[in-house]
Design an enzyme around this catalytic site. Structure first.
Site, PDB file in Angstrom:
ATOM      1  N   ASP A  18       0.860  -1.176   0.000  1.00  0.00           N
ATOM      2  CA  ASP A  18       0.000   0.000   0.000  1.00  0.00           C
ATOM      3  C   ASP A  18       0.900   1.230   0.000  1.00  0.00           C
ATOM      4  O   ASP A  18       2.117   1.128   0.231  1.00  0.00           O
ATOM      5  CB  ASP A  18      -0.888  -0.035   1.247  1.00  0.00           C
ATOM      6  CG  ASP A  18      -1.728   1.210   1.398  1.00  0.00           C
ATOM      7  OD1 ASP A  18      -2.383   1.618   0.428  1.00  0.00           O
ATOM      8  OD2 ASP A  18      -1.715   1.787   2.503  1.00  0.00           O
ATOM      9  N   ASP A  20      -0.199   5.122   1.090  1.00  0.00           N
ATOM     10  CA  ASP A  20      -0.445   6.049   2.199  1.00  0.00           C
ATOM     11  C   ASP A  20      -0.513   5.299   3.529  1.00  0.00           C
ATOM     12  O   ASP A  20      -1.312   4.382   3.698  1.00  0.00           O
ATOM     13  CB  ASP A  20      -1.759   6.807   1.978  1.00  0.00           C
ATOM     14  CG  ASP A  20      -1.717   7.677   0.733  1.00  0.00           C
ATOM     15  OD1 ASP A  20      -0.740   8.416   0.568  1.00  0.00           O
ATOM     16  OD2 ASP A  20      -2.671   7.619  -0.066  1.00  0.00           O
ATOM     17  N   ASP A 180      -1.694  -1.159   5.942  1.00  0.00           N
ATOM     18  CA  ASP A 180      -1.852  -0.565   7.270  1.00  0.00           C
ATOM     19  C   ASP A 180      -3.308  -0.464   7.713  1.00  0.00           C
ATOM     20  O   ASP A 180      -3.588   0.177   8.728  1.00  0.00           O
ATOM     21  CB  ASP A 180      -1.229   0.839   7.292  1.00  0.00           C
ATOM     22  CG  ASP A 180      -2.019   1.835   6.460  1.00  0.00           C
ATOM     23  OD1 ASP A 180      -2.145   1.623   5.237  1.00  0.00           O
ATOM     24  OD2 ASP A 180      -2.529   2.813   7.027  1.00  0.00           O
TER      25      ASP A 180
END
Length: 233
Positions: A18, A20, A180
């Site tokens: 991922d 961000d 995250d």
């Protein structure tokens, strides 16, 4: 401290990341863009922590959440128009305040030297993703870079992951996702991939509660944690 969910991880042929909250801490730039858009509608700015909690689901969802939090919710055509206005604002706020998350260069170098293919699968728009990776000199590590506007459905749908893996020529069972958030976990599960989640990102729920195969403090810990799990498998 690393917490596993009990499922052994095989040595992967490919790792998808991922963006961000995983590779970069972009929340300050995202907040700046949101507040510029709000100011154009004579609405007060939102604090960084409030905007950070809104990240996930793409730019349109971010705008929807920001206006709702400001007491001026947008629907339908009004949301479409705000999304169009946001596009150039968002592009002006990509790298000014954004920083790499801890351990990014070290982890990417480790896996690159180990012959592992790598890609990025994010809900962030494609051009914005490439600009950020270019800014930090990271594009050379990735054989696939898939943004949210390159697929029909954003994470937690698996589309971005499957497209990135197709570009890398790797089956989902031979890959894993590092992210995250719950959206990352949902996308990985839908794609049939194991998933590792990092603390300190943008998850609205403690990552230990999401049911990942492994939880790490940062990307510094990722190589050794994976080696430990593989040794136990």
């Amino acid at each position: 401290m690393n917490v596993g969910a009990g499922r052994p991880l095989r040595s992967p042929k490919a790792i998808l990341f991922d963006l961000d909250g995983t590779l970069v801490d972009s929340a300050p730039d995202i907040a700046a863009a949101v507040n510029e858009l709000l100011a154009s509608r004579d609405l007060p700015p939102l604090r960084l922590d409030r905007v950070k909690a809104m990240i996930g689901g793409g730019v349109r969802k971010l705008i929807e959440r920001a206006f709702a939090a400001s007491g001026a919710p947008l629907l339908g055509n009004a949301l479409d128009e705000a999304n169009r206005v946001m596009a150039p604002i968002y592009r002006r706020h990509l790298t000014g305040l954004t920083r790499l998350m801890p351990g990014v260069r070290e982890a990417l170098t480790h896996f690159h030297l180990g012959g592992v293919s790598m890609g990025v699968a994010t809900n962030k728009p494609q051009l914005a993703t490439r600009e950020i990776l270019l800014h930090f000199g990271l594009t050379e590590y990735f054989g696939a870079i898939v943004g949210g506007d390159a697929v029909t459905y954003l994470k937690p749908a698996p589309d971005a992951l499957l497209l990135a893996l197709a570009q890398l020529g790797v089956d989902p069972g031979d890959a894993l996702l590092v992210g995250d958030s719950g959206a990352d976990l949902g996308a990985a599960r839908a794609a049939g991939m194991p998933v590792i989640l990092l603390r300190g990102g943008y998850s609205h729920i403690p990552v230990e509660e999401l049911g990942a195969d492994l939880v790490c403090d940062s990307l510094f810990d990722l190589p050794s944690a994976m080696q430990g799990l593989q040794a136990d498998a």
